[in-house]
Structure formats: C-alpha cells, structure tokens
Design an enzyme around this catalytic site. Structure first.
Site, PDB file in Angstrom:
ATOM      1  CE  LYS A   1      -1.271   7.395  -3.620  1.00 19.02           C
ATOM      2  NZ  LYS A   1      -2.420   6.183  -2.737  1.00 19.02           N
TER       3      LYS A   1
ATOM      4  CG  ASP B   1      -9.778   3.800   0.806  1.00 15.50           C
ATOM      5  OD1 ASP B   1      -9.297   4.658   1.591  1.00 15.50           O
ATOM      6  OD2 ASP B   1      -8.857   3.384  -0.059  1.00 15.50           O
TER       7      ASP B   1
ATOM      8  CG  ASP C   1      -2.624   0.761   1.814  1.00 18.04           C
ATOM      9  OD1 ASP C   1      -1.721   2.019   0.450  1.00 18.04           O
ATOM     10  OD2 ASP C   1      -2.282   1.650   3.326  1.00 18.04           O
TER      11      ASP C   1
ATOM     12  CD  GLU D   1      -4.947   3.869  -2.527  1.00 17.33           C
ATOM     13  OE1 GLU D   1      -6.637   4.579  -1.791  1.00 17.33           O
ATOM     14  OE2 GLU D   1      -3.110   3.771  -3.226  1.00 17.33           O
TER      15      GLU D   1
END
Ligand code: AMP
Length: 573
Positions: free
Chosen positions: A68, A168, A6, A145
C-alpha cells in the site's frame, strides 16, 4: 449490497451495514483481519492473507507485503519470476475480501466503499480505484480513513453536539482529523497527516537498533530471509512491550544466537524522533480548525499502532483526557466504511445522518513571478483550492501568458503547501495552444473541481475563444492507462488463486514450514515428519482425517514454537 472495505497497509477488513449497525465479515479462517500479504506458491498459485504472511519469512522472494505504501508509484514487486504492481497486489487482497463477503452473504458483491488515508494523493487514490476495478468491484466512494473512524463513533452520538479528533496511526500512515457533530450533521473541519509514518517504522527502528547493538556481522543485512525474520521478531518485541516492562529480541544467524534485551523506557527513547513527527500534523489540524487541544470533547483512536501505551500516553498528555476505546482500533475504519456503505444505500436507519469532508491538501498551479527588477522568476506555487476546503469544491482562477506571442500556455498542476513548486508534488500538466496573440488574448480560466472521492479534475477555458481543455491528469506516468488496465486484467485472469475453502490447511502448512525453517537437528527432522504426515492425511481427502491431522500439526507447531524454539519467552503472533 454495498460493502465497506479497509484496505490497510498491514491488515485489511470488510464489513457491511445490516439491521441498523455495521458488521464485520470473517475470512475463511474465522478472523476479521486479513493480512495484506500476497505470496506465489511454487506451482504459481496465489496465496493471500495469513498463509502469505507466514511465507514472508520462509519465502521472501515469492511474497510481498506493505505494498500500500507504493500505491500510485511505478514500483514493481517481484514474486518468483512474476512482477506485480501495487494495484495488482491490492486487487488480489480485495478479491479475497470480496469472496469472503460473498460466502457470508450468499450473493455477488460488486460495489464497495473503500477507505484510503486522508493524505493519499490523487495518484494514490486513482491506483486504489484501479485495484478495485481489477478485483471486479465498483468503487461507490473512497472515504478518508479518519473520517470513516469518526463515522463509526459519531453514529452513537448523533443527537449530541461534540467536537472530536481522530488519531489514526496504522501500519504505514498517520492521519489526524478534527470533526464536529451537530444534530446528525457530521462535518470534518480539518485534516492533516504523514503518508510515511506508521507502526512499521517503529518496528524498523527496533530492528535497526538490534543490528547495531547486538554485534551481528553487517553481512546479515544483505540476507533477505534473515531480515524478514528479524523484522518479525522486532514486531513481536514491540507488541510484547505493550504489556510488559522488558522483552528480549533474539535471532539466530548462521548457527549463532544473538540476543538483546529492550526495556519500555529504552523503546520510548528509540521512538522519540518518530513521536516528535506525530506532533506536526496534530498541531496543523488544530491550527487550521482554530481549536485548542483542551476544547476537544473526545479523542478517538484508530489503527493498530495506537495500541502501544507510548502512543496512548502521548495522546493523554496532549489532550488532557484519556482517548475513547469503545471500538477496537483495528476495526473502527472498516466499521465506518460500512456505515458509509449504508448511507450510500440510503438505509432507513441512517436517513438523518449527513456527512461532509474536506480536501486534505492545497491544490494549485505553477506561476511565474515578476521580481522587483522586472526579471521573471519561475517555480512559484499558486493555490486554487486551499487545504481543508469543504468538498466537493470547485474554484476558478485566471492566468495569462508572460509574454506576447507566446505559442502556448502550460498549466502545471501541483499539490502541497510549499511556496515553491519544487517542494510540492506534481500531478500533471495541460498544454493550451495560443497561436501567439497578445498576453490579454491568451488569458485562460482554470477551474479545479475536487470531488467527494478526492479526485481532481482540471478544466482550462480560453477567454478569447471559449475553447476548453480538460486535464485527465497526464504526465503522471505512474497511473495506468486503460490499455494497461486491460493488460493487467488479462494477466490476473491467468493466475491460479488458491481455493478459499482449502485455505485453512494451506495456512497451517505455511506456518509449519516457517517453524521448520528456524529449527535445527532433531527438532527440525521431527517437524519435517509432522509436515509429511499432514500432507499424507490431506491426500486422503477425508474431512474427518484432515481435521484430526490439522489438530495434530497445530499441536506440533505450538510445541516447537513455545517449548522448544530458541525463543521460549516470545510469542510469535
Ligand atoms: P493497521 O494498519 O491499522 O492494521 O496497523 C497495524 C500496525 O499496528 C502494525 O504496524 C502493528 O505493528 C501495529 N500494532 C498492532 N498491535 C500493536 C501493539 N500491541 N503494540 C504496538 N503496535 C501494534
């Protein structure tokens, strides 16, 4: 061995499939969460993880986080005199995780399943693959994800029939997916998200409120070190409000203390605009799957930001049920990525599990429309693969030139849901020479193929000649060419990486330096002396002496941070 990773906005984790279950791998500090932060030490050594996170405040000009968010873009981060692309910084995180796995497993690790936000575009996915390549990892699969989170949950219920929704909310992105589980087949029905909405935005909102409410001079906003410090304090206040009705945000700037109290109800009010944005993808997911909120059997939370009671209340209200908390929301995506790694490795225990996913957005081309008066209008979007189509998917559509004797046909590829291409994201273009025949002679079949990793391939075939053109999406200057990747490889190979087994000492030192920076007068001198003693002890290179010195420095840090610092009531975690 295939590992599951992850690669998060704020923290990254690595896990593997072992003995019928996914297991997390600890880093050299014993934690399964490695902060997604990179810092360059004064001598040019790279620090990754907690040590780098500590240095975000003391050395903001030599440290980077939240990269990211910029994957797939041209943004460069400056660390000291060196510049890094988001792929390079991500590759340093991946490399650290890979080393942690190798230390635990005692074998080289070269293959990985890596999770990405479902809403990551083609360019962002490619950048993630490049980061892996730079870290010496072959990507066996990019998994969305929320799909990974569902896989970690679904595993326990593989024999029942249920419909669940994964909510999420990570540091930087929000993804929702709706899944069906039936006799071991797990099917993603629909997914939606927001690539620019996450826990960090909540923190920034608190920092902004503080700057306005505290009366601090506006010049403070230009002080990078102060702003990093304020962000860290805002983050601590946000977390504190998860289990206390009020929290105080206090920071010092140029010798003066500024403080404001924030209550959970005021926080809720501040966050209203962000909470309202959460509804949009939720509603779209339900609508696309044709499911009503109360038909959902289970709501699964993933991502650190779902720890906030405000988020849990919102979910409970919307779905009329409490969300599932069987897994830690920080860990569930990594665990799911490890399940996918087990599936990839065709592990016996997972033989009967089948998983399907969908394309999260529509993909298509620009077309020209004839208006009622016969005039031609450019800029319309014609979807070829509609969002939430089961993947892998391959679809074809035929397009012709607008005029006879047109010298070429330009296929412009876009992703998005808007009617006009200018409101969608351009992925690239493909130029097909036509040597000017009639409109019919210029007809081209355009085939879009979207694979399980979420990577698009475009193929255009002229009907007349059967000549084929392939789009390795060009015009997308943001993705790196093979030559550029080779150059990055060389640049990264020259970097000195701090040895993993010495990271514990280095991290403690970084933390002590952070505390030192925010102390004054006698306290500062005392902390300085403690740091000096620790460095002297390290120089003796005796394991016992080092361990004792570590314990002493830890005690000093705790003392100054809790008892002596100007923020006694806050915890700095
Ligand atoms: P992730 O990217 O999944 O690691 O999520 C990290 C995000 O979760 C960060 O923005 C954190 O601020 C947020 N977070 C972690 N713990 C809490 C908490 N107790 N309350 C609110 N937000 C939290």
């Amino acid at each position: 061995m295939i590992v599951g990773i992850d690669l998060g906005t704020t923290n990254s984790l690595i896990a593997y499939w072992n003995d019928g279950a996914p297991r997390l791998i600890p880093n050299s500090l014993g934690s399964s969460l490695t902060p997604s932060c990179v810092s360059l030490d004064e001598d040019g050594t790279v620090l990754v993880g907690e040590a780098a996170r500590q240095r975000l405040q003391t050395h903001p000009g030599r440290s980077a986080s939240l990269f990211k968010r910029y994957m797939g873009s041209n943004k460069e981060f400056r660390l000291g005199k060196q510049r890094f692309r988001p792929e390079e910084l991500s590759s340093l995180i991946l490399r650290a995780l890979k080393e942690d796995a190798e230390a635990l497993l005692g074998e080289p690790v070269t293959e990985a399943v890596i999770s990405v936000p479902a809403y990551f575009s083609d360019g962002q996915r490619k950048a993630t693959r490049t980061a892996a390549q730079l870290a010496g990892l072959h990507v066996e699969r990019l998994i969305n994800e929320p799909t990974a989170a569902a896989l970690a949950y679904g595993l326990h219920q593989r024999n029942s029939e249920s419909q669940f929704l994964v909510f999420d909310l990570g540091g930087g992105t929000f993804d929702v997916s709706l899944l069906d589980m039936f006799e071991g087949v797990m099917e993603v029905r629909s997914t939606a998200g927001d690539n620019f909405l996450g826990g960090e935005d909540f923190t920034q909102e608190i920092a902004r409120w503080f700057l306005d409410a505290s009366g601090i001079p506006s010049k403070a906003r230009d002080d990078a070190q102060f702003m990093e410090h304020l962000t860290a304090r805002a983050e601590a206040v946000k977390r504190r409000l998860s289990d206390a009705p009020t929290a105080e945000l206090a920071v010092e700037w140029r010798g003066k203390l500024y403080a404001q109290e924030l209550s959970d109800s005021h926080l809720q009010q501040l966050m209203e605009p962000l909470l309202a944005r959460l509804r949009i993808p939720l509603e779209r997911t339900l609508r696309d799957a044709g499911v009503r909120a109360h038909d959902i059997d289970e709501v699964v939370l993933a991502g650190g930001a779902t720890r906030a009671p405000m988020i849990r209340t919102l979910v409970t209200r919307m779905f009329g049920r409490f969300p599932s908390v069987a897994h830690n929301p920080d860990e569930v995506v990594a665990l799911g990525a490890a399940v996918m790694a087990g599936l990839k490795a065709r592990d016996e225990d997972l033989r009967e599990v089948v998983m399907t996913d969908v394309c999260p957005y529509s993909l298509g081309v620009e077309i020209v429309r004839a208006l009622p008066g016969g005039e031609l209008a450019e800029g319309y979007f014609s979807p070829i693969i509609e969002r939430n189509t089961v993947i892998p998917a391959s679809r074809m559509a035929t397009y012709s030139p607008t005029h006879d004797r047109q010298p070429k046909l330009v296929i412009q590829v876009y992703q998005g849901e808007a009617r006009l291409v200018r409101d969608n994201i351009k992925l690239g273009d493909l130029h097909i020479p036509l040597e000017g025949g009639s409109r019919e002679d210029g007809a081209v079949d355009v085939r879009f193929t979207y694979d399980v990793n979420g990577i698009l391939e475009v193929e255009a075939t002229r009907q007349l000649t059967q000549e084929t053109h392939r789009l390795i999406i060009r015009g997308n200057e943001e993705s790196l060419s093979d030559d550029q990747i080779a150059a990055c490889f060389e640049a990264l190979a020259e970097l000195k990486i701090h040895p993993r087994d010495l990271l514990e000492n280095r991290t403690l030192l970084a933390e002590a330096e952070r505390v030192y920076t925010f102390l004054r007068d006698r306290d500062r001198a005392a902390m300085g002396a403690e740091i000096g003693e620790f460095e002297t002890a390290l120089a003796r290179q005796d394991a016992r002496v080092t361990a004792q010195a570590r314990a002493r420095l830890r005690e000093a840090i705790n003392y100054f941070e809790r008892a002596k610092a100007f923020l006694p009531q806050l915890d700095l975690s």
